[in-house]
Design a protein around this motif. Structure first.
Motif, PDB file in Angstrom:
ATOM      1  N   VAL A  22       0.907  -1.331   0.069  1.00  0.00           N
ATOM      2  CA  VAL A  22      -0.061   0.024   0.281  1.00  0.00           C
ATOM      3  C   VAL A  22       0.905   1.292   0.073  1.00  0.00           C
ATOM      4  CG1 VAL A  22      -1.803   1.368   1.408  1.00  0.00           C
ATOM      5  CG2 VAL A  22      -1.960  -1.052   1.056  1.00  0.00           C
ATOM      6  N   ILE A  23       0.582   2.143  -0.859  1.00  0.00           N
ATOM      7  CA  ILE A  23       1.591   3.229  -1.112  1.00  0.00           C
ATOM      8  C   ILE A  23       1.597   4.312   0.074  1.00  0.00           C
ATOM      9  CG2 ILE A  23       0.040   4.870  -2.301  1.00  0.00           C
ATOM     10  CD1 ILE A  23       2.239   5.487  -4.259  1.00  0.00           C
ATOM     11  N   ASP A  24       0.744   4.121   0.923  1.00  0.00           N
ATOM     12  CA  ASP A  24       0.951   5.175   1.917  1.00  0.00           C
ATOM     13  C   ASP A  24       1.451   4.715   3.339  1.00  0.00           C
ATOM     14  OD1 ASP A  24      -1.286   3.964   2.937  1.00  0.00           O
ATOM     15  OD2 ASP A  24      -2.531   5.941   2.907  1.00  0.00           O
ATOM     16  N   GLY A  25       1.698   3.351   3.436  1.00  0.00           N
ATOM     17  CA  GLY A  25       1.978   2.699   4.567  1.00  0.00           C
ATOM     18  C   GLY A  25       1.092   2.097   5.287  1.00  0.00           C
TER      19      GLY A  25
ATOM     20  N   ASN B 270       9.260   4.837  -5.182  1.00  0.00           N
ATOM     21  CA  ASN B 270      10.234   5.413  -4.083  1.00  0.00           C
ATOM     22  C   ASN B 270       9.285   5.998  -3.124  1.00  0.00           C
ATOM     23  OD1 ASN B 270      12.482   4.990  -5.820  1.00  0.00           O
ATOM     24  ND2 ASN B 270      12.574   6.988  -6.781  1.00  0.00           N
ATOM     25  N   ILE B 271       8.187   6.592  -3.463  1.00  0.00           N
ATOM     26  CA  ILE B 271       7.441   7.209  -2.164  1.00  0.00           C
ATOM     27  C   ILE B 271       6.910   6.143  -1.363  1.00  0.00           C
ATOM     28  CG2 ILE B 271       5.325   7.454  -3.690  1.00  0.00           C
ATOM     29  CD1 ILE B 271       6.318   9.976  -1.121  1.00  0.00           C
ATOM     30  N   ARG B 272       6.309   5.138  -1.916  1.00  0.00           N
ATOM     31  CA  ARG B 272       5.876   3.839  -1.432  1.00  0.00           C
ATOM     32  C   ARG B 272       6.848   3.326  -0.255  1.00  0.00           C
ATOM     33  NH1 ARG B 272       2.398   0.678  -4.117  1.00  0.00           N
ATOM     34  NH2 ARG B 272       3.371   1.334  -6.186  1.00  0.00           N
TER      35      ARG B 272
ATOM     36  N   HIS C 153       4.956  15.034  -1.121  1.00  0.00           N
ATOM     37  CA  HIS C 153       3.927  14.033  -1.415  1.00  0.00           C
ATOM     38  C   HIS C 153       3.861  12.932  -0.270  1.00  0.00           C
ATOM     39  CE1 HIS C 153       3.501  13.865  -5.726  1.00  0.00           C
ATOM     40  NE2 HIS C 153       3.979  15.029  -5.739  1.00  0.00           N
ATOM     41  N   PHE C 154       3.671  13.688   0.962  1.00  0.00           N
ATOM     42  CA  PHE C 154       3.746  13.214   2.071  1.00  0.00           C
ATOM     43  C   PHE C 154       1.801  12.851   2.287  1.00  0.00           C
ATOM     44  CE2 PHE C 154       5.527  13.900   6.847  1.00  0.00           C
ATOM     45  CZ  PHE C 154       5.140  12.553   7.267  1.00  0.00           C
ATOM     46  N   TYR C 155       1.470  11.870   1.922  1.00  0.00           N
ATOM     47  CA  TYR C 155       0.139  11.549   1.823  1.00  0.00           C
ATOM     48  C   TYR C 155      -0.785  11.451   2.942  1.00  0.00           C
ATOM     49  CZ  TYR C 155       1.735  10.501  -3.085  1.00  0.00           C
ATOM     50  OH  TYR C 155       2.633  10.657  -4.275  1.00  0.00           O
ATOM     51  N   PRO C 156      -0.572  10.497   3.774  1.00  0.00           N
ATOM     52  CA  PRO C 156      -1.625   9.953   4.773  1.00  0.00           C
ATOM     53  C   PRO C 156      -1.504  10.519   6.055  1.00  0.00           C
ATOM     54  CG  PRO C 156       0.330   8.534   5.060  1.00  0.00           C
ATOM     55  CD  PRO C 156       0.665   9.512   3.891  1.00  0.00           C
ATOM     56  N   LEU C 157      -2.660  11.073   6.581  1.00  0.00           N
ATOM     57  CA  LEU C 157      -2.913  11.575   7.973  1.00  0.00           C
ATOM     58  C   LEU C 157      -2.598  10.467   8.899  1.00  0.00           C
ATOM     59  CD1 LEU C 157      -3.141  14.502   7.477  1.00  0.00           C
ATOM     60  CD2 LEU C 157      -4.778  13.648   5.993  1.00  0.00           C
ATOM     61  N   GLU C 158      -1.559  10.436   9.596  1.00  0.00           N
ATOM     62  CA  GLU C 158      -1.254   9.201  10.496  1.00  0.00           C
ATOM     63  C   GLU C 158      -2.250   9.211  11.731  1.00  0.00           C
ATOM     64  OE1 GLU C 158       2.610  11.378   9.527  1.00  0.00           O
ATOM     65  OE2 GLU C 158       3.205   9.870  10.657  1.00  0.00           O
ATOM     66  N   VAL C 159      -2.076   8.064  12.428  1.00  0.00           N
ATOM     67  CA  VAL C 159      -3.013   7.895  13.595  1.00  0.00           C
ATOM     68  C   VAL C 159      -2.841   8.977  14.630  1.00  0.00           C
ATOM     69  CG1 VAL C 159      -1.367   6.420  14.748  1.00  0.00           C
ATOM     70  CG2 VAL C 159      -3.671   6.061  15.163  1.00  0.00           C
TER      71      VAL C 159
ATOM     72  N   TRP D  62      -8.513   9.044  14.950  1.00  0.00           N
ATOM     73  CA  TRP D  62      -8.736   8.918  13.575  1.00  0.00           C
ATOM     74  C   TRP D  62      -7.425   8.518  12.940  1.00  0.00           C
ATOM     75  CZ3 TRP D  62      -8.125  13.471  16.095  1.00  0.00           C
ATOM     76  CH2 TRP D  62      -7.220  14.269  15.952  1.00  0.00           C
ATOM     77  N   SER D  63      -7.423   7.867  11.781  1.00  0.00           N
ATOM     78  CA  SER D  63      -6.179   7.312  11.193  1.00  0.00           C
ATOM     79  C   SER D  63      -6.313   7.361   9.580  1.00  0.00           C
ATOM     80  CB  SER D  63      -5.932   5.982  11.693  1.00  0.00           C
ATOM     81  OG  SER D  63      -4.698   5.425  10.683  1.00  0.00           O
ATOM     82  N   GLY D  64      -5.685   8.015   9.004  1.00  0.00           N
ATOM     83  CA  GLY D  64      -5.848   7.914   7.543  1.00  0.00           C
ATOM     84  C   GLY D  64      -5.034   6.870   6.912  1.00  0.00           C
TER      85      GLY D  64
END
Lengths: 397, 444
Positions: A54-57, A258-260, B308-314, B343-345
């Motif tokens: 999963v790309i966002d970890g 790379n971002i993954r 590109h720091f996508y997810p909002l972490e827990v 919440w966790s993304g």
């Protein structure tokens, strides 16, 4: 209703062969004794559509037994190829596809530093300040330059650990990786009150001007001369000091992998995993508490948990309404004099407006003048706006 | 680091919930109802003569003695005017120049459950709220597809619809407090987020017919507002759960949320969920829009910034008590619920721990209500209030991706204090001897 027993999870994963299934994720130290164990949905660290992490970890919820996590889904709906809408025409794509890629090609056009300075003085300086400095009396608008970009680039390692420390300077010259972003953004988003009003040549001129105030190099030479021309051919030779300042590298065929990789390495970005531990007792030897030092409390409207009727309904009337609108929409400039706005209550400053006659004051306010956006940037009706002007003028003569 | 005060953790064994036996329960609830009655009369001690009783009970009230509004009034209903202080709020500190490039914070202290009313949903714009004529709305999908298309709003709504509950959060939520607490307010410390049920279309369902090229690695999403806000999305997310949404809590999206259509990337940075969406372009290379270079990149102490720091972490926050909702009116020995949002993304909340002593010792809280992926989740912990006792209240959430919130110290040790975005360290409220609640950080 959303419960999935562990037995059922295992049975389903055996059936859904394509689903790379991870079941009980994480190592919750007391999962077995915890009631939350039962809220778990079928989740996986791997996508079933490409077999990659999963790309966002995080986790992925595959469709299992007609459900995706807690949600029922119509599986047929996602198997149909819908033929909706119509084909986009080349002329339409051309009209909207105006983004500028970091590696070109760059739009056709040209403009000099000198031309850029003129446009800047006319259309940008009111907000962005002299030489893009985000001048002191404005301050809150972003600066477009703070000086020599190559020197300022060195500040990016600064950390403000003490009140007097200098922080990192993140402006166009010192921070942005690519100048294509500036071209694209100015073309489509600036000047703020009238975006999409600049020609290609004007945008080249403005970017050329931004290069000069940031003392950036093009093809090895610092841009100083006001006759320096920027165009589609030399745009790719702008030397941005922070081009390699971003992680991970996204360009080329491995960009998404790379971002993954980065996002699946929690310790790279201050994240913590249950495998690092979920300490329950005696977790800290001492408790150091940091309190608020400089409290920010200029809130609009002020915080209140009171349940009562709003002031207008209590009979506050038109004046109270005008005051509330003033505070919400005008005070930001007219209280402080930001962007050189005349300050409320300053009779000398307002006198020169008032002597033009109130009709002129209303008209200019409604249409906008200098850094004063039309109606102060609000969507008030003419009558509402005028009542706020009356409120300001009433306090200023 | 300016440490203002060092204090020892208060010991708190009496906070274990001990409503064990049935008899205990009846004993306590009897005691409680006595306190409750006493409490009411206390509130109006002076005014209320025992024999006369509460005038709100023994006398007729105005709304019961005349006709109410006809059903024809307020065809679109409004909250009670008495709730007028429950609003979004702004601070000049959080505006880049004017109220068009700015943010309005959600009053999370006043919300119930996990859904945010549409009028209170936090709102961040880069060039003001656009007002789009739905009849003139067009969405273009092009780039590395065999068949580029244009859709009207009605055509978009003809795809099969999907409804999902997800939070949207600005990655700068809590960001002004990397160097220490600044706001004595939960609305300003954590109000750059809200949660709603969204209805729309999976992008992957639209793509089935368009012939997406295997070379497509990225998707540009662009808005049609003043700022033409754009962001680049990796194809993996597009093929997972990315949606084009037009519905919000059962009605059309609000203009502040991108009416008529916004992108929704569940669990990812709010700014990626582009509002007033006009264009999706598939490409081989990332696009480097302004909001993924100048802003929304997280600078580390090494001088390198994560892009590109996508997810909002827990993450989690105690909503009651909080600075806006203190414990100044509690009686000694009164049971009170410590409640909050987690919440966790990156997945689904699996549990939340509570500490009363600033993170020395932790106890497990209960989750409450629906527990949904990438959605606000309520947690609850019963506490017996002891007058004069100082507390340091913290919550710590963990999710099914196996992530848990770091301490402030752990997070700062990797990210420093200049990264602006993605701060999800454990938050702490100080409860003073008077029951006031202050925003603090435990930095050890």
């Amino acid at each position: 209703m959303f419960k999935l027993s562990h037995k059922k999870i295992i049975a389903t994963s055996a059936v859904a062969a394509a689903v790379a299934f991870a079941g009980c994720l994480g190592s919750n130290p007391d999962a077995s004794s915890s009631s939350e164990g039962s809220t778990k949905y079928v989740a996986s660290h791997t996508y079933d559509f490409n077999g990659k992490k999963v790309i966002d970890g995080g986790v992925y919820y595959p469709v299992v037994d007609g459900k995706r996590g807690p949600y029922y889904v119509n599986e047929q709906a996602s198997r149909i190829a819908y033929n909706k809408g119509r084909e986009a025409l080349p002329v339409e794509i051309k009209a909207w596809d105006v983004d500028v890629m970091y590696n070109g090609p760059f739009p056709k056009g040209h403009g000099t530093v000198g031309e850029g300075e003129e446009i800047y003085e006319e259309k940008c300086v009111a907000c962005h300040g002299d030489f893009g400095s985000g001048a002191a009396n404005i301050g809150i608008y972003p600066a477009l330059s703070k000086g020599n970009a190559y020197e300022l680039h060195e500040t990016l390692k600064n950390q403000r650990l003490n009140p007097d420390d200098d922080g990192p300077i993140r402006v166009f010259g010192s921070y942005w990786p690519y100048p294509s972003t500036a071209w694209w953004y100015i073309k489509t988003g600036m000047p703020h009150p009238h975006p999409k009003s600049l020609t290609n040549n004007e945008v080249y001129a403005l970017v050329a001007y931004m290069l000069s105030i940031n003392e950036l190099k093009v093809d090895g030479e610092v841009v100083e001369d006001e006759d320096f021309e920027l165009n589609q051919d030399n745009f790719g030779k702008i030397e941005m000091p922070n081009v390699n300042g971003f992680i991970p590298n996204l360009n080329g065929p491995n960009g998404t992998d790379n971002i993954r990789k980065l996002l699946n390495t929690p310790h790279e970005y201050g994240a913590k995993t249950l495998a690092d531990g979920r300490c329950m007792h005696d977790c800290l030897k001492e408790v150091k508490v940091q309190h608020i030092t400089i409290e920010q409390k200029n809130f609009l409207p002020p915080l209140s948990e009171v349940r009562d009727l709003p002031k207008e309904e209590n009979g506050g009337g038109a004046e109270a309404k005008a005051k509330a609108t003033y505070e919400a929409s005008c005070a930001m400039c007219h209280d402080s004099g930001a962007a050189d706005a005349p300050i409320i209550g300053n009779k000398a400053q307002w006198a020169k407006y008032i002597k033009e006659g109130m009709d002129t004051v209303y008209k200019k306010g409604i249409e906008g003048v200098g850094a004063m956006p039309p109606k102060g940037g609000t969507t008030l009706s003419d009558a509402e706006f005028k009542s706020v002007v009356d409120y300001i003028v009433g306090k200023s003569k | 680091m300016d440490i203002k005060e060092t204090q020892n953790a208060p010991v708190s064994s009496e906070n274990e919930v001990e409503l064990s036996s049935r008899r205990e329960f009846f004993k306590k609830s009897a005691a409680l109802s006595v306190t409750a009655i006493a409490g009411t009369s206390l509130a109006a001690t002076n005014a209320l003569a025992e024999e006369k009783g509460d005038p709100n009970i023994v006398e007729e009230v105005p709304w019961g003695t005349k006709l109410g509004d006809p059903v024809t009034k307020n065809r679109y209903g409004m909250p009670s005017p008495y709730e007028h202080n429950v609003t979004r709020r702004n601070a000049q500190l959080l505006a880049s120049g004017n109220w068009q490039a700015s943010i309005a914070m959600c009053p999370i202290q006043d919300l119930y459950g996990i859904l945010t009313p549409n009028g209170l949903f936090f709102n961040r714009d880069h060039g003001g709220v656009a007002h789009i004529d739905p009849n003139r709305y067009r969405l273009m999908i092009h780039g590395l597809v065999e068949k580029p298309i244009v859709l009207t709003l009605d055509q978009l709504k003809k795809y099969p619809s999907v409804s999902r509950v997800h939070f949207i959060e600005c990655p700068a939520n809590g960001g002004p407090e990397w160097r220490g607490p600044q706001f004595n307010s939960i609305q300003f410390a954590k109000g750059m987020m809200s949660c709603a049920e969204w209805t729309g279309v999976y992008i992957k369902d639209i793509l089935k017919d368009l012939g997406l090229s295997p070379k497509a690695k990225w998707m540009l999403a662009e808005g049609s507002d003043n700022s033409e806000m754009g962001r680049t999305v990796p194809i993996d997310k597009v093929l997972d759960d990315a949606m084009l949404v037009y519905g919000q809590n059962g009605e059309a999206l609000r203009p502040e949320q991108g009416y008529p259509v916004r992108l929704l990337l569940p669990g990812w940075e709010g700014n990626l969920c582009v509002k007033w969406l006009k264009r999706l372009e598939f490409g081989e290379e990332p696009f480097y829009a302004k909001e993924e270079t100048a802003k929304y990149t997280a600078l580390k102490p090494s001088g390198k910034a994560i892009q590109h720091f996508y997810p909002l972490e827990v993450n989690s926050i105690i909503t009651s008590p909080c600075p806006e909702k203190p414990w100044t009116d509690l009686e000694d020995g009164e049971w009170v619920e410590i409640e909050g949002l987690a919440w966790s993304g990156q997945g689904t909340i699996e549990g939340v721990d509570i500490s009363l002593d600033g993170g020395v010792n932790w106890q497990k809280a209960s989750l409450k209500g629906l527990v949904l992926p990438k959605a606000w989740t309520r947690f609850s912990f019963m506490h017996k209030f002891k007058k004069g006792q100082k507390l340091l209240l913290s919550s710590r959430a963990y999710d099914d991706a196996g992530r848990i919130q770091p301490t402030v110290k752990e997070e700062r040790s990797v990210m420093g204090v200049e990264s602006v975005y993605h701060r999800n360290a454990v938050a702490t409220w100080e409860v003073t001897a008077e029951g006031k609640v202050n925003n603090v950080q435990v930095i050890s």
